[in-house]
Design an enzyme around this catalytic site. Structure first.
Site, PDB file in Angstrom:
ATOM      1  N   HIS A  76       0.815  -1.218   0.000  1.00 43.84           N
ATOM      2  CA  HIS A  76       0.000   0.000   0.000  1.00 43.84           C
ATOM      3  C   HIS A  76       0.849   1.268   0.000  1.00 43.84           C
ATOM      4  O   HIS A  76       0.312   2.371  -0.110  1.00 43.84           O
ATOM      5  CB  HIS A  76      -0.989  -0.002   1.178  1.00 43.84           C
ATOM      6  CG  HIS A  76      -0.392   0.236   2.515  1.00 43.84           C
ATOM      7  ND1 HIS A  76      -0.103  -0.776   3.396  1.00 43.84           N
ATOM      8  CD2 HIS A  76      -0.040   1.383   3.147  1.00 43.84           C
ATOM      9  CE1 HIS A  76       0.392  -0.256   4.507  1.00 43.84           C
ATOM     10  NE2 HIS A  76       0.440   1.054   4.382  1.00 43.84           N
TER      11      HIS A  76
ATOM     12  N   ASP B  53       0.303  -7.868   1.814  1.00 44.88           N
ATOM     13  CA  ASP B  53       0.665  -6.452   1.706  1.00 44.88           C
ATOM     14  C   ASP B  53       2.183  -6.321   1.666  1.00 44.88           C
ATOM     15  O   ASP B  53       2.834  -5.950   2.645  1.00 44.88           O
ATOM     16  CB  ASP B  53       0.070  -5.695   2.898  1.00 44.88           C
ATOM     17  CG  ASP B  53       0.201  -4.186   2.779  1.00 44.88           C
ATOM     18  OD1 ASP B  53       0.545  -3.710   1.678  1.00 44.88           O
ATOM     19  OD2 ASP B  53      -0.041  -3.492   3.785  1.00 44.88           O
TER      20      ASP B  53
ATOM     21  N   SER C  20       4.665   2.342   8.208  1.00 41.19           N
ATOM     22  CA  SER C  20       4.262   1.312   7.251  1.00 41.19           C
ATOM     23  C   SER C  20       5.422   0.913   6.357  1.00 41.19           C
ATOM     24  O   SER C  20       6.197   1.753   5.904  1.00 41.19           O
ATOM     25  CB  SER C  20       3.112   1.814   6.376  1.00 41.19           C
ATOM     26  OG  SER C  20       1.885   1.648   7.007  1.00 41.19           O
TER      27      SER C  20
END
Length: 246
Positions: free
Chosen positions: A65, A109, A202
């Site tokens: 992402h 992810d 992230s």
């Protein structure tokens, strides 16, 4: 700072901020030479900030992402606001997603960033080992996460790399999330401690005994643990094929 905070949405514009380690401490400069500071530029010129880590001289791993149309990676950084002599800023040639990445559930992810040129490996820039395909990081294991994310929900991003020790917990703790699959993800962070990852973290690694077992993926909006990390081991065969150019 409290624990590592996760980047929960897809990509946050720089003006909105990105979060970092909560409950952790500032890292010793260049003690984590595999860390990468990833910038993704949107069509409107916004910049999203993520972490990442060097797994081969020409490949950085981060969260899927975090990927976008134009990306740059800074290696060898401690303070990203300074032009440190150890830093290597390299543009991303292309990003490679796994064939089974699910945007809505955040399953798988993970993304590989192929750099336009190989990184020059030094004492401040180096690769991190990955687990074997059958290596399964288990509950109770103490691991480390690092990043430049926010130190709190209402705080700004950190200019210096920070790190926090986190515990892998059982999958039951992550049943609070709509989507969680233990074979593909790792549930990290004890509810009894103020330590976790948040926005801006992230894509950063979860290191257990010096091996990168997970990638910061998602978490709770209030930054409270647990958080979800992508499990790396199921993707190792695919990772090896990509690096070899197969």
């Amino acid at each position: 700072m409290q624990a590592l905070l996760f980047l929960m949405a897809l990509l946050l514009p720089s003006r909105a901020g990105a979060e970092e380690i909560i409950g952790g401490v500032e890292s010793e400069p260049h003690s984590r030479p595999y860390m990468a500071y990833v910038n993704t530029f949107s069509k409107k010129g916004y910049v999203a900030i993520c972490g990442g880590f060097l797994i081969a001289p020409q490949f950085v791993m981060t969260a899927a992402h975090c990927s976008g149309r134009r990306m740059t990676v800074t290696l060898g950084a401690h303070n990203v606001r300074k032009r440190e002599c150890t830093q290597q800023k390299i543009k991303v040639e292309k990003y490679i997603l796994p064939p089974n990445y699910n945007v809505s559930s955040k399953f798988n992810d993970i993304v590989l960033l192929k750099l336009k040129k190989q990184a020059n490996l030094t004492s401040a820039v180096d690769v991190v080992p990955l687990p074997g395909p059958s290596d399964f990081a288990k509950p109770g294991t103490m691991c480390w996460a690092a990043g430049w994310g926010r130190t709190g929900v209402k705080k700004s991003i950190s200019h210096t790399l920070r790190e926090v020790e986190l515990k892998i917990v059982g999958e039951k703790a992550c049943k609070i999330f709509r989507h969680y699959k233990d074979s593909l993800q790792i549930c990290v962070g004890s509810s009894t401690k103020v330590a976790s990852v948040y926005m801006g973290d992230s894509g950063g690694p979860l290191l257990c005994a010096g091996v990168a077992h997970g990638i910061v993926s998602s978490g709770r909006g209030n930054a409270k643990p647990p958080a979800i990390f992508t499990r790396i081991s199921p993707h190792v065969p695919w990772i090896n094929r990509v690096i070899k150019g197969e």
